[in-house]
Design an enzyme around this catalytic site. Structure first.
Site, PDB file in Angstrom:
ATOM      1  N   LYS A   1       0.826  -1.207   0.000  1.00  0.00           N
ATOM      2  CA  LYS A   1       0.000   0.000   0.000  1.00  0.00           C
ATOM      3  C   LYS A   1       0.864   1.262   0.000  1.00  0.00           C
ATOM      4  O   LYS A   1       0.534   2.242  -0.663  1.00  0.00           O
ATOM      5  CB  LYS A   1      -0.941   0.017   1.215  1.00  0.00           C
ATOM      6  CG  LYS A   1      -2.065  -1.005   1.093  1.00  0.00           C
ATOM      7  CD  LYS A   1      -3.129  -0.770   2.157  1.00  0.00           C
ATOM      8  CE  LYS A   1      -4.254  -1.785   2.036  1.00  0.00           C
ATOM      9  NZ  LYS A   1      -5.264  -1.616   3.104  1.00  0.00           N
TER      10      LYS A   1
ATOM     11  N   LYS B   1     -10.734  -4.841  -4.421  1.00  0.00           N
ATOM     12  CA  LYS B   1     -11.503  -3.672  -4.850  1.00  0.00           C
ATOM     13  C   LYS B   1     -10.684  -2.748  -5.724  1.00  0.00           C
ATOM     14  O   LYS B   1     -11.218  -1.976  -6.489  1.00  0.00           O
ATOM     15  CB  LYS B   1     -12.038  -2.925  -3.640  1.00  0.00           C
ATOM     16  CG  LYS B   1     -10.923  -2.510  -2.716  1.00  0.00           C
ATOM     17  CD  LYS B   1     -11.397  -1.796  -1.508  1.00  0.00           C
ATOM     18  CE  LYS B   1     -10.216  -1.320  -0.680  1.00  0.00           C
ATOM     19  NZ  LYS B   1      -9.430  -2.429  -0.091  1.00  0.00           N
TER      20      LYS B   1
ATOM     21  N   LYS C   1      -4.913 -11.418  -6.515  1.00  0.00           N
ATOM     22  CA  LYS C   1      -6.129 -11.730  -5.770  1.00  0.00           C
ATOM     23  C   LYS C   1      -7.241 -10.755  -6.137  1.00  0.00           C
ATOM     24  O   LYS C   1      -6.972  -9.609  -6.514  1.00  0.00           O
ATOM     25  CB  LYS C   1      -5.858 -11.751  -4.267  1.00  0.00           C
ATOM     26  CG  LYS C   1      -5.676 -10.408  -3.629  1.00  0.00           C
ATOM     27  CD  LYS C   1      -5.703 -10.506  -2.100  1.00  0.00           C
ATOM     28  CE  LYS C   1      -5.753  -9.098  -1.518  1.00  0.00           C
ATOM     29  NZ  LYS C   1      -5.916  -9.033  -0.080  1.00  0.00           N
TER      30      LYS C   1
HETATM   31  P1  TYM Z   1     -10.044  -6.963   4.230  1.00  0.00           P
HETATM   32  O1  TYM Z   1     -11.105  -5.970   4.503  1.00  0.00           O
HETATM   33  O2  TYM Z   1      -8.996  -6.635   3.235  1.00  0.00           O
HETATM   34  O3  TYM Z   1     -10.671  -8.315   3.797  1.00  0.00           O
HETATM   35  C1  TYM Z   1     -11.736  -8.899   4.542  1.00  0.00           C
HETATM   36  C2  TYM Z   1     -11.619 -10.399   4.509  1.00  0.00           C
HETATM   37  O4  TYM Z   1     -11.748 -10.870   3.176  1.00  0.00           O
HETATM   38  C3  TYM Z   1     -10.651 -11.693   2.849  1.00  0.00           C
HETATM   39  N1  TYM Z   1     -10.327 -11.479   1.422  1.00  0.00           N
HETATM   40  C4  TYM Z   1     -10.218 -12.456   0.528  1.00  0.00           C
HETATM   41  N2  TYM Z   1     -10.357 -13.781   0.646  1.00  0.00           N
HETATM   42  C5  TYM Z   1     -10.206 -14.512  -0.463  1.00  0.00           C
HETATM   43  N3  TYM Z   1      -9.905 -14.004  -1.670  1.00  0.00           N
HETATM   44  C6  TYM Z   1      -9.763 -12.676  -1.834  1.00  0.00           C
HETATM   45  N4  TYM Z   1      -9.504 -12.189  -3.035  1.00  0.00           N
HETATM   46  C7  TYM Z   1      -9.917 -11.839  -0.701  1.00  0.00           C
HETATM   47  N5  TYM Z   1      -9.851 -10.506  -0.505  1.00  0.00           N
HETATM   48  C8  TYM Z   1     -10.107 -10.302   0.806  1.00  0.00           C
HETATM   49  C9  TYM Z   1      -9.530 -11.250   3.764  1.00  0.00           C
HETATM   50  O5  TYM Z   1      -8.623 -12.286   4.001  1.00  0.00           O
HETATM   51  C10 TYM Z   1     -10.264 -10.899   5.024  1.00  0.00           C
HETATM   52  O6  TYM Z   1     -10.481 -12.033   5.835  1.00  0.00           O
HETATM   53  N6  TYM Z   1      -7.105  -6.243   8.049  1.00  0.00           N
HETATM   54  C11 TYM Z   1      -8.366  -6.861   7.685  1.00  0.00           C
HETATM   55  C12 TYM Z   1      -9.557  -6.326   8.426  1.00  0.00           C
HETATM   56  C13 TYM Z   1      -9.428  -6.413   9.895  1.00  0.00           C
HETATM   57  C14 TYM Z   1      -9.495  -7.592  10.677  1.00  0.00           C
HETATM   58  C15 TYM Z   1      -9.316  -7.182  12.018  1.00  0.00           C
HETATM   59  C16 TYM Z   1      -9.708  -8.942  10.377  1.00  0.00           C
HETATM   60  C17 TYM Z   1      -9.220  -5.384  10.746  1.00  0.00           C
HETATM   61  N7  TYM Z   1      -9.154  -5.839  12.016  1.00  0.00           N
HETATM   62  C18 TYM Z   1      -9.332  -8.103  13.057  1.00  0.00           C
HETATM   63  C19 TYM Z   1      -9.713  -9.852  11.437  1.00  0.00           C
HETATM   64  C20 TYM Z   1      -9.525  -9.437  12.746  1.00  0.00           C
HETATM   65  C21 TYM Z   1      -8.567  -6.581   6.215  1.00  0.00           C
HETATM   66  O7  TYM Z   1      -8.108  -5.626   5.674  1.00  0.00           O
HETATM   67  O8  TYM Z   1      -9.381  -7.408   5.593  1.00  0.00           O
END
Ligand code: TYM
Length: 332
Positions: A112, A198, A195
């Site tokens: 990022k 968005k 992957k």
């Molecule tokens: P985030 O918002 O990027 O993604 C949310 C969840 O979706 C999963 N994910 C995917 N899984 C499979 N294929 C993909 N292409 C794909 N894109 C996203 C991610 O693995 C995630 O589980 N840092 C975290 C948010 C967060 C969080 C937390 C999660 C903040 N605090 C505490 C767990 C516990 C994040 O950015 O996920």
């Protein structure tokens, strides 16, 4: 009962199929066996610039999609991160226990920051994983159901929990990542080696949960496939076909080898038809229910307020314990 906790950033107008299959489906699956905490990390969202009105709307949209996707706010605690101030309060303590090098090694930070340019990137991006560690550790969960891409952050959380326990005495449960077996990673339909995200290069690369089913069908039909004709799972040689197989496997709960058998002698086109039908059938009711919920934002806000109150019952004593151990005077 053991606890689980997870969250998804409200950083787009809709969750995408990767979020749904990689995370949400798994959350729904575990909510019967665990005390589950699911939240919307809006504090994390502002680590990159956000339009205020859009952020508020996206937070509600995310909540509606959690519920529509099967999270039951009566059984699971569903809340918005900024409505539970203990997250930011614990994050500061953990940030002060993290090495600069440790934080700079996080691949998500590196990606990022590189995208924004080292100087333009905000310090929030660097602090992001420590806020995530706070999200998790406040609730003492045993498991954190996330996609595979969050592995490094979960590892850092474990390190910080152990470090705190070592320095100040037993305080935190050291949580484990729960990574789904299928659908662990969904790739971009137009660029199946990256992957699904968005920030996809082409809007046709990602499927949004809230988009028209017709649009979804079109995107799957125009998904990139590979050389050759055989429908076979091979991430290296056939990333496009492998991604479609992963999606079909996750949506229909069918192991990939069974799908390879079913499509033996058939063409890529047959696979695409099957994937289209299965995805559209699966997403249509989720989309409809989410749109219904969004028609009544006051009711949605009431559900979230009740969730935040339940979350604080758990988070407040944990934070107070931490603050006392660190040497802060008692709360007023
Ligand atoms: P985030 O918002 O990027 O993604 C949310 C969840 O979706 C999963 N994910 C995917 N899984 C499979 N294929 C993909 N292409 C794909 N894109 C996203 C991610 O693995 C995630 O589980 N840092 C975290 C948010 C967060 C969080 C937390 C999660 C903040 N605090 C505490 C767990 C516990 C994040 O950015 O996920």
């Amino acid at each position: 009962r053991h606890r689980v906790l997870s969250g998804m950033q409200p950083s787009a107008d809709s969750l995408h199929l990767g979020n749904y299959l990689g995370a949400l489906v798994n959350w729904v699956r575990v909510q019967d066996d665990f005390d589950a905490f699911y939240f919307i990390p809006d504090l994390h969202a502002i680590t990159v610039p956000q339009d205020p009105e859009a952020l508020a709307q996206r937070t509600r949209v995310a909540a509606a999609q959690y519920i529509a996707g099967g999270i039951d706010p009566e059984r699971s605690v569903l809340f918005v991160q900024s409505q539970v101030p203990e997250h930011a309060q614990l994050a500061w303590v953990l940030t002060c226990m993290t090495g600069m090098g440790e934080a700079m090694r996080m691949t998500q930070f590196k990606d990022k920051a590189a995208k924004q340019g080292q100087d333009a990137a905000g310090v929030g991006l660097l602090a992001y994983p420590m806020l995530m560690a706070a999200d998790i550790l406040l609730y003492q969960p045993h498991g954190v159901p996330v996609g595979d891409d969050q592995r490094q952050h979960v590892e850092l959380t474990r390190d910080l929990a152990q470090r705190f326990n070592h320095r100040y005495g037993e305080t935190f449960v050291v949580p484990a990542g729960f990574y789904p077996e299928t659908g662990a990673r969904i790739y971009d339909l137009q660029a199946p080696t990256s992957k699904m995200s968005k920030s996809a290069a082409s809007p046709n690369g990602l499927i949004n949960i809230l988009e028209e089913p017709k649009k979804t069908a079109k995107k799957i039909k125009s998904a990139v496939t590979d050389d050759g004709t055989e429908v076979r799972f091979d991430r290296e040689a056939k990333p496009g076909v492998s991604n479609l197989l992963t999606i079909l496997s996750a949506v229909t709960d069918t192991p990939i080898p069974a799908l390879e058998e079913r499509f033996a002698g058939q063409m890529y086109g047959h696979l695409k038809v099957a994937v289209t039908d299965a995805v559209v059938e699966r997403l249509a009711p989720v989309r409809e229910r989410a749109l219904e919920l969004l028609d009544d934002p006051a009711e949605l806000d009431r559900i979230l307020a009740a969730g935040a109150a339940k979350a604080r019952e758990v988070a407040t004593p944990v934070l107070e314990d931490v603050y006392a151990k660190v040497g802060f005077l008692p709360p007023l």
